[in-house]
Design an enzyme around this catalytic site. Structure first.
Site, PDB file in Angstrom:
ATOM      1  CG  MET A   1       0.545 -14.584  -4.583  1.00  0.00           C
ATOM      2  SD  MET A   1       0.903 -14.943  -2.846  1.00  0.00           S
ATOM      3  CE  MET A   1      -0.728 -15.143  -2.178  1.00  0.00           C
ATOM      4  NE  ARG A   2       5.601 -12.288 -10.615  1.00  0.00           N
ATOM      5  CZ  ARG A   2       5.950 -13.284 -11.416  1.00  0.00           C
ATOM      6  NH1 ARG A   2       7.110 -13.891 -11.261  1.00  0.00           N
ATOM      7  NH2 ARG A   2       5.154 -13.663 -12.400  1.00  0.00           N
TER       8      ARG A   2
ATOM      9  N   GLY B   1      -7.212  -8.715  -3.906  1.00  0.00           N
ATOM     10  CA  GLY B   1      -7.145  -7.309  -3.508  1.00  0.00           C
ATOM     11  C   GLY B   1      -7.994  -6.923  -2.311  1.00  0.00           C
ATOM     12  CB  SER B   2      -9.896  -8.752   0.306  1.00  0.00           C
ATOM     13  OG  SER B   2      -8.959  -9.553   0.983  1.00  0.00           O
TER      14      SER B   2
ATOM     15  CG  HIS C   1       2.870 -15.206   5.813  1.00  0.00           C
ATOM     16  ND1 HIS C   1       3.027 -15.681   4.519  1.00  0.00           N
ATOM     17  CD2 HIS C   1       2.843 -16.294   6.617  1.00  0.00           C
ATOM     18  CE1 HIS C   1       3.102 -17.004   4.559  1.00  0.00           C
ATOM     19  NE2 HIS C   1       2.992 -17.396   5.824  1.00  0.00           N
TER      20      HIS C   1
ATOM     21  CG  ASN D   1       4.364  -9.996   2.862  1.00  0.00           C
ATOM     22  OD1 ASN D   1       3.449  -9.806   2.051  1.00  0.00           O
ATOM     23  ND2 ASN D   1       4.738 -11.207   3.228  1.00  0.00           N
TER      24      ASN D   1
END
Ligand code: GAR
Length: 205
Positions: A92-93, A14-15, A111, A109
């Site tokens: 992570m899904r 959660g950073s 990445h 998102n």
């Protein structure tokens, strides 16, 4: 103008969520977090939210017979809070077409690589294995592929001679914490204009 309501999906530490909260508090991001949802009951991100004034909940995949039912439950919670932008922060899904269609063009998102290099898991380790001298992070809209959606912002980070996956990840993470709130701010200010795969950033008026 009304604040954009964002819903954050996160599976772990959660950073990035914390960086988003910090940017809102510092006045750099005009958004409101409607809800934080984790798919992992043990996620640190939920502990992080325990004392915060933000609704946080767990939707555990194991409690649903199918992926669609799981994603429908997430979508319901987001809609209940009138979420306008879904922010994946270490979620992570892979989301299915069903979910993506429900929030078309409204899922972002981050990445930890310069996409399209090194999509998927362990992007930092992939970069080290490949031997690149520069890696970084990418904020992109989510489409049905794995880390293939239109790119919003990228930041390059050097790969140093003695880097391990841990040291490189830490350097990239530092860049992520600056990049993600900036991308969100551009979205909230209505400054992202999509033309096919290209996301243009419109100047401030
Ligand atoms: C971040 O490095 C993010 O880029 C990565 O997971 C980490 C989450 O950290 N995401 C992915 O690899 C997605 N494919 P955080 O929980 O501390 O924000």
């Amino acid at each position: 103008m009304n604040k954009t309501v964002i819903g954050v999906l996160a599976s772990g530490r959660g950073s990035n969520l914390q960086a988003i909260i910090d940017a809102i508090q510092a006045g750099r991001l005009d958004a409101k977090i409607g809800v934080v949802i984790s798919d992992n009951p043990d996620a640190n991100v939920l502990k992080r939210m325990a004392g915060a004034d933000i609704q946080a909940l767990c939707i555990d995949r194991r409690q649903f017979a199918s992926r669609q039912q799981f994603e429908a439950a997430i979508a319901e919670e987001l809609n209940l809070r009138h979420v306008e932008l879904v922010v994946l922060a270490g979620f992570m899904r892979i989301l299915s077409q069903y979910f993506i269609d429900r929030f078309a063009g409204k899922i972002m998102n981050i990445h930890p690589s310069l996409l399209p290099a090194f999509p998927g898991e362990n992007a930092q380790q992939q970069a080290l294995h490949y031997g690149v001298k520069v890696s970084g992070c990418t904020v992109h809209f989510v489409d049905e592929g794995m880390d293939t959606g239109p790119i919003i912002l990228q930041e390059a980070v050097p790969v140093l001679e003695d880097d391990t996956a841990e040291t490189l990840s830490e350097r990239i993470l530092h860049a992520e914490h600056i990049l993600y709130p900036r991308a969100l701010a551009l979205y909230c200010e209505g400054r992202l204009h999509s033309e096919g795969r290209r996301v243009r950033i419109i100047d401030k008026e």
